[in-house]
Design an enzyme around this catalytic site. Structure first.
Site, short mmCIF file in Angstrom:
data_model
loop_
_atom_site.label_atom_id
_atom_site.label_comp_id
_atom_site.label_asym_id
_atom_site.label_seq_id
_atom_site.Cartn_x
_atom_site.Cartn_y
_atom_site.Cartn_z
N LEU A 1 0.82 -1.21 0.00
CA LEU A 1 0.00 0.00 0.00
C LEU A 1 0.85 1.26 0.00
O LEU A 1 0.31 2.37 -0.08
CB LEU A 1 -0.91 0.01 1.22
CG LEU A 1 -2.07 -0.99 1.21
CD1 LEU A 1 -2.79 -0.97 2.55
CD2 LEU A 1 -3.03 -0.72 0.08
N GLY B 1 14.82 -10.29 11.93
CA GLY B 1 15.24 -9.71 10.66
C GLY B 1 15.24 -8.20 10.77
O GLY B 1 15.30 -7.63 11.86
N GLY B 2 15.15 -7.52 9.62
CA GLY B 2 15.22 -6.07 9.63
C GLY B 2 14.15 -5.40 10.44
O GLY B 2 14.42 -4.55 11.29
N LYS C 1 16.70 -5.26 3.62
CA LYS C 1 16.94 -4.24 4.63
C LYS C 1 18.36 -4.27 5.20
O LYS C 1 18.91 -3.22 5.55
CB LYS C 1 15.92 -4.37 5.76
CG LYS C 1 14.51 -4.00 5.34
CD LYS C 1 13.56 -4.05 6.52
CE LYS C 1 12.16 -3.62 6.09
NZ LYS C 1 11.25 -3.56 7.23
N ASP D 1 11.17 1.89 10.82
CA ASP D 1 10.27 0.79 11.18
C ASP D 1 9.91 0.77 12.66
O ASP D 1 8.75 0.60 13.03
CB ASP D 1 10.91 -0.55 10.83
CG ASP D 1 10.73 -0.93 9.37
OD1 ASP D 1 9.74 -0.49 8.77
OD2 ASP D 1 11.57 -1.67 8.84
N ASN E 1 15.40 0.85 6.10
CA ASN E 1 14.13 0.76 5.36
C ASN E 1 13.86 2.00 4.52
O ASN E 1 12.88 2.06 3.79
CB ASN E 1 12.95 0.49 6.30
CG ASN E 1 12.44 1.75 6.98
OD1 ASN E 1 13.21 2.68 7.26
ND2 ASN E 1 11.16 1.79 7.27
N GLY F 1 11.00 -12.88 15.61
CA GLY F 1 11.62 -12.38 14.39
C GLY F 1 12.76 -11.43 14.67
O GLY F 1 12.60 -10.46 15.41
#
Length: 293
Positions: free
Chosen positions: A23, A137-138, A73, A111, A94, A135
């Site tokens: 989006l 990750g980035g 990222k 983020d 990001n 999680g």
């Protein structure tokens, strides 16, 4: 939008894969139009294999900036000229800004700010809370760092013992040395520890990407006993709007569940400011995005 485009239009990109569901193009282009800014925002399917060439394209074409999502990222960092303090601490980017359009690329990370603002918009404060985060990750790393900067009592990270695990260990060290928050990292295969941590937490955040794309039919939580009415369940995925995790949490009594649309909105607003120097019309974009869902 065609009426706004001209020979002077500045391009902003989004580089990730999969990304056609995003989006972000709608959000930014509607905000440009609302403010009468001569910018356009486009999404490009770019993975790690194409990333170096994509960054060269940003420089060569004078693209004014780009948002960066999975799986790029962390991989994008070696191709940039400079990192903001937040991006350096998080170890992921990001948002990339082409400084003055002259090829000097600065990596930022919005983020974590987006996630915390999304929680606050739903009346959820992270201060002094114990939070379980799946999680590393980035997105997960950014959220863990921002939770700590905003005063969380404890951040318990769970992640598979994969290449991102070592980065999570470094993140824990940074949090423990630079903030007052207690942090830990545990293999998510240790289900006993995972369930115990959620039981002791007021907020559970899933920043893994499980529940979207090829993993759309999966959830990290499948035991009804893990869910309780006062547990806030936040899945950073926003497409689909209701992941298997969120459906499961609601069906088993969770009173407050959130997808990642709010995080996307608020991290986007921060990136918008970096790209244009202008404040996004957040209320207008919020109504536009949420009314469509």
């Amino acid at each position: 939008m065609s009426e706004r485009l001209s020979g002077h239009t500045l391009l902003i990109g989004l580089i990730a894969t999969p990304i056609r569901h995003s989006l972000s193009p709608k959000m930014h282009n509607e905000a440009f139009a609302k403010l009468g800014l001569d910018y356009a925002y486009l999404a490009f399917e770019v993975g790690n294999d194409e990333l170096e060439d994509a960054v060269k394209g940003i420089r060569a074409l004078g693209i004014r900036g780009a948002n960066v999502s999975m799986p790029n990222k962390q991989a994008i960092i070696p191709y940039l000229d400079e990192l903001s303090p937040a991006a350096e601490l998080i170890g992921a980017v990001n948002t990339v800004v082409n400084k003055d359009g002259e090829g000097h690329l600065v990596g930022h990370n919005t983020d974590g700010v987006g996630a915390v603002k999304a929680l606050a918009s739903e009346g959820v404060s992270v201060k002094d809370q114990i939070i379980t985060l799946a999680g590393a990750g980035g997105a997960g790393t950014a959220i863990a760092v921002q939770l700590s900067l905003d005063g969380a009592k404890e951040v318990r990270i769970f992640n598979p013992n994969d290449p991102t695990y070592a980065n999570a260990e470094k993140t824990v060290e940074k949090i423990m040395s630079k903030t007052d928050t207690k942090a830990s990292i545990t293999d998510i295969d240790n289900q006993e520890a995972f369930k115990k941590s959620i039981a002791e937490s007021s907020i559970y955040i899933d920043a893994t990407g499980v529940g979207m794309g090829k993993l759309i039919d999966l959830s990290l939580i499948n035991d009804p006993e893990v869910i309780r009415p006062d547990l806030v369940v936040f899945d950073v995925v926003y497409s689909p709007a209701e992941t298997k995790l969120l459906k499961f949490a609601r069906a088993n009594g969770a009173k407050k569940t959130m997808n990642g649309l709010g995080m996307m909105l608020y991290q986007g607003a921060a990136a918008f400011k970096l790209f244009t120097g202008e404040d996004m019309t957040v209320d207008y974009i919020h109504d536009l995005l949420f009314n469509d869902k």
